[in-house]
Design an enzyme around this catalytic site. Structure first.
Site, PDB file in Angstrom:
ATOM      1  N   ASP A 141       0.838  -1.212   0.000  1.00 17.21           N
ATOM      2  CA  ASP A 141       0.000   0.000   0.000  1.00 17.21           C
ATOM      3  C   ASP A 141       0.865   1.252   0.000  1.00 17.21           C
ATOM      4  OD1 ASP A 141      -2.635   1.383   2.143  1.00 17.21           O
ATOM      5  OD2 ASP A 141      -2.354   1.432  -0.040  1.00 17.21           O
ATOM      6  N   LYS A 144       2.747   3.573  -5.667  1.00 25.06           N
ATOM      7  CA  LYS A 144       2.251   2.528  -6.568  1.00 25.06           C
ATOM      8  C   LYS A 144       3.313   2.041  -7.555  1.00 25.06           C
ATOM      9  CE  LYS A 144      -1.005   3.364  -3.987  1.00 25.06           C
ATOM     10  NZ  LYS A 144      -0.936   2.613  -2.696  1.00 25.06           N
ATOM     11  N   ASP A 169      -3.234  -3.065  -2.494  1.00 23.88           N
ATOM     12  CA  ASP A 169      -4.289  -2.056  -2.524  1.00 23.88           C
ATOM     13  C   ASP A 169      -4.165  -1.214  -3.792  1.00 23.88           C
ATOM     14  OD1 ASP A 169      -5.250   0.839  -0.534  1.00 23.88           O
ATOM     15  OD2 ASP A 169      -6.482  -0.583  -1.649  1.00 23.88           O
ATOM     16  N   ASN A 170      -5.278  -0.601  -4.220  1.00 20.35           N
ATOM     17  CA  ASN A 170      -5.271   0.430  -5.279  1.00 20.35           C
ATOM     18  C   ASN A 170      -4.881  -0.056  -6.663  1.00 20.35           C
ATOM     19  OD1 ASN A 170      -3.692   2.032  -2.653  1.00 20.35           O
ATOM     20  ND2 ASN A 170      -5.773   2.579  -3.270  1.00 20.35           N
ATOM     21  N   GLU A 199     -11.410   4.095  -0.991  1.00 26.25           N
ATOM     22  CA  GLU A 199     -11.832   4.395   0.380  1.00 26.25           C
ATOM     23  C   GLU A 199     -12.699   5.657   0.462  1.00 26.25           C
ATOM     24  OE1 GLU A 199      -8.724   3.681  -0.499  1.00 26.25           O
ATOM     25  OE2 GLU A 199      -7.298   5.202   0.096  1.00 26.25           O
TER      26      GLU A 199
HETATM   27  O1  LIG Z   1      -0.712   7.091  -3.089  1.00 26.62           O
HETATM   28  C1  LIG Z   1      -1.262   6.319  -2.298  1.00 26.62           C
HETATM   29  N1  LIG Z   1      -0.593   5.633  -1.382  1.00 26.62           N
HETATM   30  C2  LIG Z   1       0.833   5.841  -1.256  1.00 26.62           C
HETATM   31  C3  LIG Z   1       1.217   5.602   0.174  1.00 26.62           C
HETATM   32  C4  LIG Z   1       2.394   5.982   0.618  1.00 26.62           C
HETATM   33  C5  LIG Z   1       2.779   5.771   2.039  1.00 26.62           C
HETATM   34  O2  LIG Z   1       3.841   4.820   2.081  1.00 26.62           O
HETATM   35  C6  LIG Z   1       5.077   5.482   2.358  1.00 26.62           C
HETATM   36  N2  LIG Z   1       6.030   4.930   1.409  1.00 26.62           N
HETATM   37  C7  LIG Z   1       5.987   5.082   0.075  1.00 26.62           C
HETATM   38  N3  LIG Z   1       6.998   4.378  -0.476  1.00 26.62           N
HETATM   39  C8  LIG Z   1       7.690   3.794   0.531  1.00 26.62           C
HETATM   40  C9  LIG Z   1       8.806   2.969   0.563  1.00 26.62           C
HETATM   41  N4  LIG Z   1       9.253   2.520   1.770  1.00 26.62           N
HETATM   42  C10 LIG Z   1       8.596   2.878   2.902  1.00 26.62           C
HETATM   43  N5  LIG Z   1       7.507   3.689   2.920  1.00 26.62           N
HETATM   44  C11 LIG Z   1       7.071   4.133   1.738  1.00 26.62           C
HETATM   45  C12 LIG Z   1       4.795   6.973   2.227  1.00 26.62           C
HETATM   46  O3  LIG Z   1       5.621   7.722   3.082  1.00 26.62           O
HETATM   47  C13 LIG Z   1       3.327   7.040   2.643  1.00 26.62           C
HETATM   48  O4  LIG Z   1       3.173   6.987   4.042  1.00 26.62           O
HETATM   49  C14 LIG Z   1      -2.730   6.162  -2.322  1.00 26.62           C
HETATM   50  C15 LIG Z   1      -3.464   7.101  -3.037  1.00 26.62           C
HETATM   51  C16 LIG Z   1      -4.847   6.998  -3.077  1.00 26.62           C
HETATM   52  N6  LIG Z   1      -5.580   7.991  -3.819  1.00 26.62           N
HETATM   53  O5  LIG Z   1      -6.823   7.890  -3.918  1.00 26.62           O
HETATM   54  O6  LIG Z   1      -4.929   8.898  -4.389  1.00 26.62           O
HETATM   55  C17 LIG Z   1      -5.528   5.980  -2.409  1.00 26.62           C
HETATM   56  C18 LIG Z   1      -4.780   5.028  -1.700  1.00 26.62           C
HETATM   57  O7  LIG Z   1      -5.388   4.005  -1.045  1.00 26.62           O
HETATM   58  C19 LIG Z   1      -3.387   5.106  -1.659  1.00 26.62           C
HETATM   59  O8  LIG Z   1      -2.710   4.126  -0.990  1.00 26.62           O
HETATM   60 MG   LIG Z   2      -3.994   2.487  -0.525  1.00 30.86          MG
END
Ligand SMILES: O=C(NC/C=C/[C@H]1O[C@@H](n2cnc3cncnc32)[C@H](O)[C@@H]1O)c1cc([N+](=O)[O-])cc(O)c1O
Ligand SMILES: [Mg+2]
Length: 214
Positions: A141, A144, A169-170, A199
């Site tokens: 999650d 992406k 997810d997603n 969500e």
């Molecule tokens: O962009 C989305 N999720 C990205 C989530 C990112 C999270 O994971 C961490 N991260 C990233 N690479 C990492 C590598 N290593 C560690 N943490 C990391 C980031 O610091 C953030 O806390 C998203 C977007 C939508 N949306 O509707 O736009 C809906 C969703 O459910 C989503 O999950």
């Molecule tokens: Mg997500």
């Protein structure tokens, strides 16, 4: 100083949820995100699918990529059997700090190891640092465009065994096209798409469950 959305989400948990009651923490976050401020948690609808997959596997070792505020961390950890471990990776220190407090409010610190750092750096160190042989479940999650490289890295590092489950997810919104293409065409995985909604919205999204064949 202006508060951030994660800080306001944590405030909502501390105000509306009961300490030591994971279910109330999950509900407080869902209420906040549905009625106050949307946030990118897996949410209640996809969360029920996540719950059913976790309960079916009853995993001893879980890896979560992308903790954010700890919503899915709490959702997963609350269902784990005693002595099971959830390792969750988060490289943003501000998000990690909020997530630690959300996890603590739920009373799940014993089951969760939050590691501050990048998945690409930490996946190769899982065995030596945490005594992990393989993961029974991985919840993807995070960014992406990291799903595919990190999946290949987990394969290379021998962190998946016959029967390990990847739950992503997603896969529709925002979408993970390269990951979907790879996992659905690979003979080493059996994949199934669980149709749901993004969500707190009516937009289509879903989870892809993929079983590693070894
Ligand atoms: O962009 C989305 N999720 C990205 C989530 C990112 C999270 O994971 C961490 N991260 C990233 N690479 C990492 C590598 N290593 C560690 N943490 C990391 C980031 O610091 C953030 O806390 C998203 C977007 C939508 N949306 O509707 O736009 C809906 C969703 O459910 C989503 O999950
Ligand atoms: Mg997500």
């Amino acid at each position: 100083t202006q508060s951030t959305r994660p800080q306001r989400l944590l405030n909502a948990v501390q105000k509306n949820a009961t300490r030591g009651d994971p279910r109330s923490v999950v509900k407080a976050i869902d209420d906040f995100c549905r009625h106050k401020e949307w946030a990118m948690n897996v949410g209640d609808e996809k969360g029920c699918i996540l719950d059913s997959v976790v309960s079916e596997i009853n995993p001893a070792a879980v890896l979560e990529l992308g903790t954010y505020c700890g919503y899915s961390t709490v959702r997963i950890a609350r269902l784990l059997p005693p002595h099971a471990k959830l390792i969750t990776l988060e490289f943003n220190p501000d998000f990690a700090a909020i997530a630690r407090q959300v996890i603590a409010w739920a009373g799940l610190e014993e089951k969760v190891q939050l590691v501050e750092g990048a998945s690409g750096d930490w996946i190769p160190k899982m065995k030596e640092q945490f005594g992990i042989t393989t993961f029974d479940l991985v919840f993807l999650d995070h960014w992406k465009d990291r799903y595919l490289p990190d999946t290949k890295l987990m394969e290379e590092c021998g962190l998946l065994r016959k029967g390990s489950v990847l739950l992503a997810d997603n896969v529709i919104c925002p979408g993970t096209p390269d990951y979907l293409e790879y996992i659905r065409s690979s003979p080493r995985y059996e994949s199934r798409y669980f149709k749901s909604h993004l969500e707190y919205t009516k937009v289509e999204d879903g989870l892809e469950k993929s079983v590693f064949k070894g």
